[in-house]
Design a protein around this motif. Sequence first.
Motif, PDB file in Angstrom:
ATOM      1  N   UNK A   1     -10.852  -9.182   7.029  1.00 54.34           N
ATOM      2  CA  UNK A   1      -9.764  -9.611   6.162  1.00 54.34           C
ATOM      3  C   UNK A   1      -8.720  -8.520   6.078  1.00 54.34           C
ATOM      4  N   UNK A   2      -7.479  -8.873   6.353  1.00 54.80           N
ATOM      5  CA  UNK A   2      -6.365  -7.940   6.288  1.00 54.80           C
ATOM      6  C   UNK A   2      -5.649  -8.035   4.955  1.00 54.80           C
ATOM      7  N   UNK A   3      -5.328  -9.256   4.545  1.00 52.51           N
ATOM      8  CA  UNK A   3      -4.593  -9.474   3.310  1.00 52.51           C
ATOM      9  C   UNK A   3      -4.822 -10.888   2.826  1.00 52.51           C
ATOM     10  N   UNK A   4      -4.708 -11.087   1.525  1.00 51.00           N
ATOM     11  CA  UNK A   4      -4.852 -12.403   0.940  1.00 51.00           C
ATOM     12  C   UNK A   4      -3.881 -12.597  -0.202  1.00 51.00           C
ATOM     13  N   UNK A   5      -3.540 -13.849  -0.445  1.00 42.58           N
ATOM     14  CA  UNK A   5      -2.645 -14.184  -1.543  1.00 42.58           C
ATOM     15  C   UNK A   5      -3.087 -15.507  -2.147  1.00 42.58           C
ATOM     16  N   UNK A   6      -3.188 -15.555  -3.464  1.00 41.11           N
ATOM     17  CA  UNK A   6      -3.566 -16.784  -4.148  1.00 41.11           C
ATOM     18  C   UNK A   6      -2.367 -17.699  -4.264  1.00 41.11           C
ATOM     19  N   UNK A   7      -2.621 -18.914  -4.710  1.00 40.13           N
ATOM     20  CA  UNK A   7      -1.533 -19.864  -4.891  1.00 40.13           C
ATOM     21  C   UNK A   7      -0.537 -19.386  -5.938  1.00 40.13           C
ATOM     22  N   UNK A   8      -1.000 -18.539  -6.858  1.00 39.63           N
ATOM     23  CA  UNK A   8      -0.142 -18.007  -7.907  1.00 39.63           C
ATOM     24  C   UNK A   8       0.579 -16.732  -7.496  1.00 39.63           C
ATOM     25  N   UNK A   9       0.216 -16.171  -6.335  1.00 36.51           N
ATOM     26  CA  UNK A   9       0.914 -15.008  -5.837  1.00 36.51           C
ATOM     27  C   UNK A   9       0.189 -13.686  -5.964  1.00 36.51           C
ATOM     28  N   UNK A  10      -1.038 -13.677  -6.468  1.00 37.18           N
ATOM     29  CA  UNK A  10      -1.803 -12.438  -6.534  1.00 37.18           C
ATOM     30  C   UNK A  10      -2.228 -12.028  -5.132  1.00 37.18           C
ATOM     31  N   UNK A  11      -2.125 -10.744  -4.823  1.00 35.12           N
ATOM     32  CA  UNK A  11      -2.398 -10.263  -3.470  1.00 35.12           C
ATOM     33  C   UNK A  11      -3.499  -9.222  -3.446  1.00 35.12           C
ATOM     34  N   UNK A  12      -4.119  -9.094  -2.288  1.00 31.25           N
ATOM     35  CA  UNK A  12      -5.059  -8.018  -2.041  1.00 31.25           C
ATOM     36  C   UNK A  12      -4.969  -7.630  -0.572  1.00 31.25           C
ATOM     37  N   UNK A  13      -5.296  -6.360  -0.293  1.00 33.35           N
ATOM     38  CA  UNK A  13      -5.150  -5.818   1.049  1.00 33.35           C
ATOM     39  C   UNK A  13      -6.345  -4.968   1.428  1.00 33.35           C
ATOM     40  N   UNK A  14      -6.631  -4.950   2.705  1.00 36.97           N
ATOM     41  CA  UNK A  14      -7.587  -3.994   3.218  1.00 36.97           C
ATOM     42  C   UNK A  14      -7.023  -2.584   3.050  1.00 36.97           C
ATOM     43  N   UNK A  15      -7.896  -1.629   2.793  1.00 38.56           N
ATOM     44  CA  UNK A  15      -7.449  -0.254   2.605  1.00 38.56           C
ATOM     45  C   UNK A  15      -6.670   0.269   3.806  1.00 38.56           C
ATOM     46  N   UNK A  16      -7.029  -0.185   4.983  1.00 37.23           N
ATOM     47  CA  UNK A  16      -6.415   0.306   6.200  1.00 37.23           C
ATOM     48  C   UNK A  16      -4.955  -0.107   6.361  1.00 37.23           C
ATOM     49  N   UNK A  17      -4.526  -1.136   5.637  1.00 39.14           N
ATOM     50  CA  UNK A  17      -3.160  -1.627   5.789  1.00 39.14           C
ATOM     51  C   UNK A  17      -2.343  -1.529   4.514  1.00 39.14           C
ATOM     52  N   UNK A  18      -2.973  -1.178   3.416  1.00 39.78           N
ATOM     53  CA  UNK A  18      -2.268  -1.115   2.141  1.00 39.78           C
ATOM     54  C   UNK A  18      -1.118  -0.117   2.217  1.00 39.78           C
ATOM     55  N   UNK A  19       0.036  -0.552   1.753  1.00 39.05           N
ATOM     56  CA  UNK A  19       1.229   0.269   1.820  1.00 39.05           C
ATOM     57  C   UNK A  19       2.051   0.047   3.068  1.00 39.05           C
ATOM     58  N   UNK A  20       1.464  -0.586   4.074  1.00 45.22           N
ATOM     59  CA  UNK A  20       2.164  -0.857   5.324  1.00 45.22           C
ATOM     60  C   UNK A  20       2.423  -2.341   5.540  1.00 45.22           C
TER      61      UNK A  20
END
Length: 119
Positions: free
Chosen positions: A47-66
């Motif tokens: 998993x690289x990144x995810x976003x809920x229908x409401x717009x909440x996001x999460x990122x893998x540590x390796x890509x966060x900030x990029x």
Amino acid sequence: QVQLAESGGGLVQPGGSLRLSCAASGFTFNNYAMNWYRQAAGKERELVAGITSAGSTNYADSVKGRFTISRDNAKNMAYLQMNSLKPEDTAVYYCNAVRRSLGLVRGYWGQGTQVTVSS
């Protein structure tokens, strides 16, 4: 027919940028969380990144900030903006839609798009 169609992959040099797009159809887009996964040669899908229908996001540590994931519910589109790309970002990138309802999980996958980061 449910469809997730990725586009925007290609060959870029280290430090470059790329924006991936995912066009969704055949299901109620707004009910689904959207994710980007990637799978490098010889490696497990992650998993690289995810976003809920409401717009909440999460990122893998390796890509966060990029990397930045976003969605446009009015257009049934999800995006992944990738900046400061590194060779280790090279992989097939997959768009994924997930819905949890009635205690069950339903998911769909795109066909993938190749991203190659190389000099």
